[in-house]
Motif scaffolding. Structure first.
Motif, PDB file in Angstrom:
ATOM      1  N   ILE A   1       3.409   1.383  -7.698  1.00 51.57           N
ATOM      2  CA  ILE A   1       2.470   0.347  -8.133  1.00 51.57           C
ATOM      3  C   ILE A   1       1.139   1.040  -8.439  1.00 51.57           C
ATOM      4  N   GLY A   2       0.460   0.565  -9.471  1.00 47.26           N
ATOM      5  CA  GLY A   2      -0.823   1.164  -9.855  1.00 47.26           C
ATOM      6  C   GLY A   2      -1.875   0.970  -8.771  1.00 47.26           C
ATOM      7  N   PRO A   3      -2.863   1.882  -8.694  1.00 49.34           N
ATOM      8  CA  PRO A   3      -3.867   1.837  -7.635  1.00 49.34           C
ATOM      9  C   PRO A   3      -4.853   0.679  -7.773  1.00 49.34           C
ATOM     10  N   ASP A   4      -4.857   0.007  -8.921  1.00 49.20           N
ATOM     11  CA  ASP A   4      -5.841  -1.058  -9.133  1.00 49.20           C
ATOM     12  C   ASP A   4      -5.348  -2.422  -8.653  1.00 49.20           C
TER      13      ASP A   4
ATOM     14  N   SER B   1       3.782   1.412  -1.289  1.00 48.01           N
ATOM     15  CA  SER B   1       4.357   1.483  -2.631  1.00 48.01           C
ATOM     16  C   SER B   1       3.343   2.077  -3.623  1.00 48.01           C
ATOM     17  N   VAL B   2       2.066   1.739  -3.422  1.00 45.11           N
ATOM     18  CA  VAL B   2       1.004   2.340  -4.244  1.00 45.11           C
ATOM     19  C   VAL B   2       0.970   3.852  -3.989  1.00 45.11           C
TER      20      VAL B   2
ATOM     21  N   THR C   1      -3.608  -5.338  -3.245  1.00 50.09           N
ATOM     22  CA  THR C   1      -2.379  -5.553  -2.464  1.00 50.09           C
ATOM     23  C   THR C   1      -2.530  -6.697  -1.458  1.00 50.09           C
TER      24      THR C   1
ATOM     25  N   ASP D   1       0.843  -1.201   0.000  1.00 48.30           N
ATOM     26  CA  ASP D   1       0.000   0.000   0.000  1.00 48.30           C
ATOM     27  C   ASP D   1       0.881   1.255   0.000  1.00 48.30           C
TER      28      ASP D   1
END
Lengths: 210, 207
Positions: free
Chosen positions: B145-148, B139-140, B151, B137
């Motif tokens: 990392i993309g939000p979609d 990293s998002v 995790t 999270d």
């Protein structure tokens, strides 16, 4: 083989199967150590002598249960399939679906592996060989997908085979430990991501024509 | 307790850990531990009043250094690259094989809620998943990392692969380099999640 003779064989095979199914349930409930020939026999609806006619010792029964479980997986084509690529990998999800219906088998395996971790333990050789076979099979699916052009060529198929095998073992352990872990949903999600990764044409690396 | 008593206690714990790590605690009697140490069952009971107490002490001393336990200590704000610190744990485990085999052997004896140490392992795995989820999270939030990305499910996969890779190494240490295996996995996962190579490994590679 005459009709009468094969019917006797069939009867023997049926009671072996019945004993093995009963043994799996007993082991799942009591653990192997606490279970005895008498308990296995009672669950299978046999006398101890009747059970020992098929499996002379508890160890013999244990080995047969493991072989039976592997036959169960093999029937699911994990070991023998000619299919490769994503179709091969998807079968792994099918095996997890079957395991989800039969937690006793998965638990038996996890328990037995955990008590045979070192050379010198009775089933160490068996489990080591089995691990290597399954890793090779899984790597083979990836390699077949690469050969057919379905999967990208720049990944190490052996690495993916090891990773997938590790994933399945670790996921089953968490599922056995914690019923809130959904074995089927988690393995399907993992396979979706893995297959998408393996099938990825990697847009960042595609050369844009000038 | 005297210093000599402490030393004896430590020796018992270490010997028991080694034996439990190869065949599990169920299959190991206090007599086996005593024999290995050249002492008696009574002498062990003097330090640990029951086998249950000995198992519990071994667990608390020696089951927090493997790859799963290491996940519980991952930072939430280190970005994806923090997963690479697990190679340090892998390096430690390669030098101390019991650190890897013991938790695996004891886990196998504690899957059921009525097993003595079930709560210990449930909690370790739960905390491991929670910490990896928090790291992802984070990293998002950093945009790595993309939000979609789900995790939570990636965290289940990470903990699974770590546990299973550790088992592969325990069973066949001659055919796997555990440090390299963990590094390759985290690298591949980063690529799968779309983490840019530059964000994967800021700074020098640990070696």
């Amino acid at each position: 083989v005459g009709v009468a003779e094969s019917s006797v064989e069939q009867k023997g095979a049926d009671s072996r199967t019945r004993i093995l199914e009963a043994a799996i349930d007993v082991i799942a409930e009591l653990g192997y150590r606490r279970a005895s020939i008498a308990i296995f026999a009672k669950r299978a609806g046999l006398s101890a002598a009747g059970l020992m006619h098929h499996f002379p010792t508890k160890d013999a029964l244990l080995e047969a249960v493991i072989a039976y479980r592997d036959a169960h997986d093999r029937a699911a084509s994990l070991l023998s399939s000619q299919q490769g690529g994503s179709a091969g990998l998807r079968q792994v999800g099918d095996v997890m679906r079957r395991n989800d219906d039969r937690p006793a088998l998965s638990r038996l395996f996890a328990v037995l592996v955990a008590s045979n971790l070192a050379p010198g333990r009775p089933l160490y050789g068996y489990f080591r060989e089995r691990l290597e076979l399954l890793q090779d099979d899984l790597s083979g699916y990836v390699r077949a997908g690469q050969r057919d052009g379905e999967f990208r060529p720049d990944v190490d198929a052996t690495q993916i085979g090891f990773e997938l095998m590790a994933f399945l073992d670790g996921l089953e352990a968490q599922w056995l430990l914690d019923s809130s872990i959904n074995l089927v949903a988690q393995s399907d999600t993992y396979l979706d991501r893995l297959i998408a990764y393996l099938s990825d044409v990697r847009p960042s690396e595609v050369e844009v024509p000038e | 307790m005297t210093a000599a008593g402490d030393a004896t206690r430590d020796r018992i714990l270490k010997t028991a850990a080694t034996l439990f790590g190869t065949r599990g605690a169920t299959q190991t009697g206090l007599a086996d531990v005593a024999q290995q140490l050249g002492t008696t069952r009574q002498a062990i009971l003097h330090h640990f009043p029951s086998k249950k107490k000995l198992v519990s002490a071994v667990l608390r001393r020696y089951c927090s250094d493997d790859l799963v336990a290491a996940c519980t200590r991952l930072p939430a704000d280190g970005g994806f690259a923090a997963l690479f610190t697990l190679t340090g744990t892998a390096r430690y485990v390669q030098r101390h094989p019991t650190a890897a085999s013991l938790p695996l052997a004891l886990l196998g004896e504690n899957f059921s809620p009525d097993d003595d140490e079930n709560a210990f392992f449930r909690s370790t795995y739960d905390q491991a998943r929670t910490a990896v989820t928090a790291l992802l999270d984070g990293s998002v939030a950093k945009g790595e990392i993309g939000p979609d990305v789900d995790t939570g499910s990636v965290a289940v996969a990470v903990v699974s692969v770590l546990k299973g890779t550790q088992l592969q190494w325990v069973i066949a240490p001659d055919s796997i380099d555990l440090v390299a295996a963990i590094e390759r996995y985290v690298t591949r996962l980063g690529a799968e999640l779309g983490v840019a190579a530059s964000a994967q490994r800021p700074g020098a590679r640990s070696g």
